[in-house]
Design a protein around this motif. Sequence first.
Motif, mmCIF file in Angstrom:
data_model
loop_
_atom_site.group_PDB
_atom_site.id
_atom_site.type_symbol
_atom_site.label_atom_id
_atom_site.label_comp_id
_atom_site.label_asym_id
_atom_site.label_seq_id
_atom_site.Cartn_x
_atom_site.Cartn_y
_atom_site.Cartn_z
ATOM 1 N N THR A 56 0.833 -1.202 0.000
ATOM 2 C CA THR A 56 0.000 0.000 0.000
ATOM 3 C C THR A 56 0.867 1.252 0.000
ATOM 4 O O THR A 56 0.515 2.245 -0.630
ATOM 5 C CB THR A 56 -0.971 0.028 1.193
ATOM 6 O OG1 THR A 56 -0.241 -0.080 2.412
ATOM 7 C CG2 THR A 56 -1.989 -1.095 1.104
ATOM 8 N N THR A 57 2.014 1.189 0.678
ATOM 9 C CA THR A 57 2.925 2.333 0.673
ATOM 10 C C THR A 57 3.470 2.571 -0.732
ATOM 11 O O THR A 57 3.490 3.704 -1.214
ATOM 12 C CB THR A 57 4.080 2.115 1.665
ATOM 13 O OG1 THR A 57 3.541 1.970 2.982
ATOM 14 C CG2 THR A 57 5.058 3.278 1.645
ATOM 15 N N ALA A 58 3.894 1.507 -1.410
ATOM 16 C CA ALA A 58 4.411 1.642 -2.775
ATOM 17 C C ALA A 58 3.331 2.182 -3.707
ATOM 18 O O ALA A 58 3.599 3.043 -4.545
ATOM 19 C CB ALA A 58 4.923 0.295 -3.280
ATOM 20 N N GLN A 59 2.108 1.701 -3.532
ATOM 21 C CA GLN A 59 0.999 2.175 -4.364
ATOM 22 C C GLN A 59 0.743 3.663 -4.129
ATOM 23 O O GLN A 59 0.507 4.416 -5.075
ATOM 24 C CB GLN A 59 -0.247 1.354 -4.057
ATOM 25 C CG GLN A 59 -1.374 1.568 -5.016
ATOM 26 C CD GLN A 59 -2.522 0.607 -4.749
ATOM 27 O OE1 GLN A 59 -2.901 0.391 -3.611
ATOM 28 N NE2 GLN A 59 -3.051 0.036 -5.799
ATOM 29 N N GLU A 60 0.817 4.108 -2.878
ATOM 30 C CA GLU A 60 0.642 5.531 -2.572
ATOM 31 C C GLU A 60 1.736 6.373 -3.211
ATOM 32 O O GLU A 60 1.522 7.538 -3.539
ATOM 33 C CB GLU A 60 0.650 5.748 -1.064
ATOM 34 C CG GLU A 60 -0.601 5.244 -0.368
ATOM 35 C CD GLU A 60 -0.491 5.287 1.148
ATOM 36 O OE1 GLU A 60 0.593 5.616 1.678
ATOM 37 O OE2 GLU A 60 -1.490 4.971 1.800
ATOM 38 N N LEU A 61 2.918 5.789 -3.394
ATOM 39 C CA LEU A 61 4.039 6.498 -3.999
ATOM 40 C C LEU A 61 4.029 6.424 -5.527
ATOM 41 O O LEU A 61 4.932 6.920 -6.178
ATOM 42 C CB LEU A 61 5.361 5.948 -3.454
ATOM 43 C CG LEU A 61 5.592 6.196 -1.968
ATOM 44 C CD1 LEU A 61 6.832 5.451 -1.494
ATOM 45 C CD2 LEU A 61 5.709 7.679 -1.687
ATOM 46 N N GLY A 62 2.995 5.774 -6.104
ATOM 47 C CA GLY A 62 2.847 5.754 -7.551
ATOM 48 C C GLY A 62 3.164 4.448 -8.240
ATOM 49 O O GLY A 62 3.123 4.376 -9.474
ATOM 50 N N ALA A 63 3.473 3.399 -7.488
ATOM 51 C CA ALA A 63 3.788 2.110 -8.108
ATOM 52 C C ALA A 63 2.523 1.414 -8.581
ATOM 53 O O ALA A 63 1.455 1.580 -8.001
ATOM 54 C CB ALA A 63 4.513 1.208 -7.122
ATOM 55 N N LYS A 64 2.659 0.661 -9.627
ATOM 56 C CA LYS A 64 1.608 -0.253 -10.059
ATOM 57 C C LYS A 64 1.958 -1.604 -9.444
ATOM 58 O O LYS A 64 3.089 -2.065 -9.549
ATOM 59 C CB LYS A 64 1.583 -0.370 -11.572
ATOM 60 C CG LYS A 64 1.262 0.931 -12.253
ATOM 61 C CD LYS A 64 0.326 0.705 -13.393
ATOM 62 C CE LYS A 64 0.081 1.948 -14.190
ATOM 63 N NZ LYS A 64 -0.729 2.925 -13.609
ATOM 64 N N ILE A 65 0.971 -2.235 -8.796
ATOM 65 C CA ILE A 65 1.185 -3.528 -8.174
ATOM 66 C C ILE A 65 0.812 -4.597 -9.191
ATOM 67 O O ILE A 65 -0.284 -4.586 -9.753
ATOM 68 C CB ILE A 65 0.336 -3.682 -6.892
ATOM 69 C CG1 ILE A 65 0.602 -2.511 -5.935
ATOM 70 C CG2 ILE A 65 0.590 -5.018 -6.229
ATOM 71 C CD1 ILE A 65 2.036 -2.324 -5.504
ATOM 72 N N VAL A 66 1.738 -5.528 -9.439
ATOM 73 C CA VAL A 66 1.552 -6.564 -10.442
ATOM 74 C C VAL A 66 1.558 -7.919 -9.744
ATOM 75 O O VAL A 66 2.528 -8.264 -9.064
ATOM 76 C CB VAL A 66 2.680 -6.520 -11.501
ATOM 77 C CG1 VAL A 66 2.477 -7.570 -12.563
ATOM 78 C CG2 VAL A 66 2.793 -5.138 -12.103
ATOM 79 N N ILE A 67 0.472 -8.682 -9.893
ATOM 80 C CA ILE A 67 0.396 -10.017 -9.308
ATOM 81 C C ILE A 67 1.008 -10.988 -10.306
ATOM 82 O O ILE A 67 0.510 -11.147 -11.421
ATOM 83 C CB ILE A 67 -1.060 -10.387 -8.978
ATOM 84 C CG1 ILE A 67 -1.625 -9.365 -7.992
ATOM 85 C CG2 ILE A 67 -1.139 -11.797 -8.426
ATOM 86 C CD1 ILE A 67 -3.106 -9.470 -7.757
ATOM 87 N N LEU A 68 2.109 -11.624 -9.910
ATOM 88 C CA LEU A 68 2.856 -12.496 -10.808
ATOM 89 C C LEU A 68 2.447 -13.960 -10.683
ATOM 90 O O LEU A 68 2.791 -14.770 -11.528
ATOM 91 C CB LEU A 68 4.358 -12.346 -10.543
ATOM 92 C CG LEU A 68 4.897 -10.926 -10.718
ATOM 93 C CD1 LEU A 68 6.330 -10.835 -10.242
ATOM 94 C CD2 LEU A 68 4.769 -10.479 -12.155
ATOM 95 N N GLY A 69 1.723 -14.313 -9.614
ATOM 96 C CA GLY A 69 1.286 -15.688 -9.399
ATOM 97 C C GLY A 69 2.135 -16.403 -8.367
ATOM 98 O O GLY A 69 3.238 -15.967 -8.024
#
Length: 61
Positions: free
Chosen positions: A32-45
């Motif tokens: 959530t911190t990375a997302q707040e900083l502008g990252a896109k979260i990618v689920i790799l499996g």
Amino acid sequence: MKQLICPIGKKPCDRDCPDRYPDQPEGGCRLTTAQELGAKIVILGNGTVGMLFTPGEEDEQ
């Protein structure tokens, strides 16, 4: 108090999530911190998640 939304489950952060910050009642973790900083979260499996930062993308929004 606004609950943070898990980027994986798209729901408020689970209280029993092992990655949750223990000292923040609103939830949150590194994702959530990375997302707040502008990252896109990618689920790799297979339980693997990546964080993708793209330079200059915030200027385009």
